[in-house]
Write an enzyme that holds these catalytic residues in place. Structure first.
Site, PDB file in Angstrom:
ATOM      1  N   TYR A 165       0.877  -1.103   0.009  1.00 56.06           N
ATOM      2  CA  TYR A 165      -0.006   0.012   0.001  1.00 56.06           C
ATOM      3  C   TYR A 165       0.814   1.144   0.123  1.00 56.06           C
ATOM      4  CZ  TYR A 165      -3.295   3.512   1.474  1.00 56.06           C
ATOM      5  OH  TYR A 165      -3.799   4.560   1.668  1.00 56.06           O
TER       6      TYR A 165
ATOM      7  N   LYS B  93       1.121   4.133  -2.949  1.00 60.78           N
ATOM      8  CA  LYS B  93       0.730   5.633  -2.696  1.00 60.78           C
ATOM      9  C   LYS B  93       2.117   6.473  -2.778  1.00 60.78           C
ATOM     10  CE  LYS B  93      -3.626   5.775  -1.607  1.00 60.78           C
ATOM     11  NZ  LYS B  93      -4.608   6.308  -2.483  1.00 60.78           N
TER      12      LYS B  93
HETATM   13  N1  LIG Z   1      -9.391   6.814   5.696  1.00 60.74           N
HETATM   14  C1  LIG Z   1      -8.046   6.905   5.776  1.00 60.74           C
HETATM   15  O1  LIG Z   1      -7.458   7.036   6.811  1.00 60.74           O
HETATM   16  C2  LIG Z   1      -7.151   7.314   4.449  1.00 60.74           C
HETATM   17  C3  LIG Z   1      -5.951   7.820   4.709  1.00 60.74           C
HETATM   18  C4  LIG Z   1      -5.010   7.994   3.711  1.00 60.74           C
HETATM   19  C5  LIG Z   1      -5.548   7.703   2.357  1.00 60.74           C
HETATM   20  N2  LIG Z   1      -6.685   7.561   2.259  1.00 60.74           N
HETATM   21  C6  LIG Z   1      -7.288   7.152   0.761  1.00 60.74           C
HETATM   22  O2  LIG Z   1      -8.563   7.742   0.659  1.00 60.74           O
HETATM   23  C7  LIG Z   1      -9.179   7.265  -0.360  1.00 60.74           C
HETATM   24  C8  LIG Z   1     -10.632   6.749   0.042  1.00 60.74           C
HETATM   25  O3  LIG Z   1     -10.622   5.906   0.974  1.00 60.74           O
HETATM   26  P1  LIG Z   1     -11.797   5.769   2.219  1.00 60.74           P
HETATM   27  O4  LIG Z   1     -10.647   6.286   3.345  1.00 60.74           O
HETATM   28  O5  LIG Z   1     -12.675   6.939   1.831  1.00 60.74           O
HETATM   29  O6  LIG Z   1     -11.944   4.411   2.191  1.00 60.74           O
HETATM   30  P2  LIG Z   1     -13.256   3.707   1.925  1.00 60.74           P
HETATM   31  O7  LIG Z   1     -14.456   4.359   2.859  1.00 60.74           O
HETATM   32  O8  LIG Z   1     -12.916   2.323   1.926  1.00 60.74           O
HETATM   33  O9  LIG Z   1     -13.718   4.079   0.508  1.00 60.74           O
HETATM   34  C9  LIG Z   1     -12.914   3.574  -0.663  1.00 60.74           C
HETATM   35  C10 LIG Z   1     -13.732   3.965  -1.962  1.00 60.74           C
HETATM   36  O10 LIG Z   1     -12.960   3.187  -2.953  1.00 60.74           O
HETATM   37  C11 LIG Z   1     -13.786   2.266  -3.728  1.00 60.74           C
HETATM   38  N3  LIG Z   1     -13.037   1.517  -4.546  1.00 60.74           N
HETATM   39  C12 LIG Z   1     -12.105   0.590  -4.081  1.00 60.74           C
HETATM   40  N4  LIG Z   1     -11.534  -0.376  -5.195  1.00 60.74           N
HETATM   41  C13 LIG Z   1     -12.238   0.286  -6.190  1.00 60.74           C
HETATM   42  C14 LIG Z   1     -12.149  -0.047  -7.536  1.00 60.74           C
HETATM   43  N5  LIG Z   1     -11.333  -1.151  -8.164  1.00 60.74           N
HETATM   44  N6  LIG Z   1     -12.962   0.654  -8.536  1.00 60.74           N
HETATM   45  C15 LIG Z   1     -13.860   1.486  -7.956  1.00 60.74           C
HETATM   46  N7  LIG Z   1     -13.895   2.005  -6.653  1.00 60.74           N
HETATM   47  C16 LIG Z   1     -12.948   1.313  -5.791  1.00 60.74           C
HETATM   48  C17 LIG Z   1     -14.670   1.725  -2.906  1.00 60.74           C
HETATM   49  O11 LIG Z   1     -15.614   1.078  -3.272  1.00 60.74           O
HETATM   50  P3  LIG Z   1     -16.480   0.000  -2.494  1.00 60.74           P
HETATM   51  O12 LIG Z   1     -17.287   0.206  -1.620  1.00 60.74           O
HETATM   52  O13 LIG Z   1     -17.185  -0.610  -3.828  1.00 60.74           O
HETATM   53  O14 LIG Z   1     -15.286  -1.083  -2.217  1.00 60.74           O
HETATM   54  C18 LIG Z   1     -14.964   3.151  -1.789  1.00 60.74           C
HETATM   55  O15 LIG Z   1     -16.006   3.619  -2.527  1.00 60.74           O
HETATM   56  C19 LIG Z   1      -8.430   5.922  -0.847  1.00 60.74           C
HETATM   57  O16 LIG Z   1      -7.427   6.178  -1.951  1.00 60.74           O
HETATM   58  C20 LIG Z   1      -7.474   5.675   0.461  1.00 60.74           C
HETATM   59  O17 LIG Z   1      -6.207   5.296   0.042  1.00 60.74           O
HETATM   60  C21 LIG Z   1      -7.649   7.155   3.423  1.00 60.74           C
END
Ligand SMILES: NC(=O)c1ccc[n+]([C@@H]2O[C@H](COP(=O)([O-])OP(=O)(O)OC[C@H]3O[C@@H](n4cnc5c(N)ncnc54)[C@H](OP(=O)(O)O)[C@@H]3O)[C@@H](O)[C@H]2O)c1
Length: 276
Positions: free
Chosen positions: A144, A148
């Protein structure tokens, strides 16, 4: 006519908060999800929901063609869809390794490439959702972190390359944000660690890393969305938006000498005894 924004991965967490925020700002928001069941939530917010798996190149092309025909341009692209593949690096087979990079690295580039002319037509902006994990590699999240880090480097090159075309590129670098990220990371891990894995005895540390975004008190996703909204309104946009708990402290680890950083991280994730 409203400005048009395309946001990927809007079923939950950051994507959903961004949809909410941009609708409030009067954008016409095209929000992608993977499951039919998630479309109603998007529609209820006043956005246009579309089905898309970001690894589906044909699906991306079809969506972009549709946006071009209906709006002739795009003001905002937010590459948000992503997930954290957890586990020891060598427990990943080629397929799992490739999939992490397809979703977190290849897809944002594909989306930007497909929408470039539409963004250029409107003097648009691309936001890439990176992660503090891209700044420092930790055990059991190497894949991961690498994905990133790759996105951050691509983002930085694109920021310079797209500037003469009148398209801004902004990296969003979240720390811990409230979302389903941790839940998905633990689910990912459950199918990975095989009985014969040499890292089986370290299971507790691996579980700890998969849930580590939930160890810190998380920042509401709406806070991140507000920062993106401020950047949209700014006459001169920031190159990077840092937001979320741990977002400043963790990159400081990257500044430590390697041995010192390894010692601290190995100890934290229960690996020190194994190497000494
Ligand atoms: N939350 C944190 O602490 C954090 C920190 C740093 C970075 N991020 C980044 O923030 C972004 C959003 O994540 P989040 O934290 O909001 O987590 P999340 O609630 O799990 O949301 C992730 C989203 O990405 C979608 N997704 C995953 N694989 C996909 C694919 N192959 N095609 C289309 N959509 C896909 C998921 O869809 P499904 O529901 O269908 O799986 C979901 O809508 C990500 O890039 C993550 O790496 C998050």
């Amino acid at each position: 006519m409203s400005q048009v924004a395309l946001i990927t991965g809007c079923s939950s967490g950051i994507g959903l908060a961004l949809v909410q925020q941009l609708v409030t700002l009067n954008y016409h928001v095209i929000a992608t999800v993977r499951r039919e069941a998630d479309l109603a939530r998007i529609t209820a917010l006043g956005a246009e929901g579309r089905l898309l798996d970001v690894t589906d190149a044909q699906g991306v092309d079809a969506l972009v063609t549709d946006v071009e025909q209906r709006y002739q341009g795009l003001d905002v692209l937010i590459n948000n869809a992503g997930f954290g593949a957890m586990g020891p690096v060598l427990d990943f087979d080629d397929k799992a390794l490739t999939h992490q990079f397809e979703v977190n690295v290849m897809a944002p580039v594909r989306l930007a490439r497909a929408t470039l002319l539409l963004l250029k037509a409107r003097g648009g902006v691309v936001f890439n959702i990176g992660s503090v994990a891209g700044e420092v590699s930790s055990p059991y999240a190497g894949v991961y972190c690498a994905s990133k880090a790759a996105l951050h480097r691509l983002n930085d090159a694109m920021r310079m390359e797209l500037a003469p075309l009148g398209v801004d590129v902004v990296l969003v670098r979240p720390g811990a944000i409230e979302s389903r990220f941790g839940q998905r990371a633990r689910h990912e891990l459950s199918g990975r660690l095989k009985e014969d894995s040499p890292w089986r005895p370290f299971r507790a540390g691996i579980d700890k890393r998969a849930g580590s975004s939930e160890l810190l008190s998380s920042t509401p996703a709406s806070r991140l969305a507000e920062k993106v909204a401020s950047a949209l309104a700014a006459s001169r946009r920031p190159a990077i938006i840092r937001v979320g708990n741990g977002g400043l402290a963790l990159p400081l680890l990257a500044l430590l000498p390697h041995r010192m950083r390894d010692y601290w991280l190995k100890r934290y994730f229960g690996l020190n005894d194994a190497s000494s």
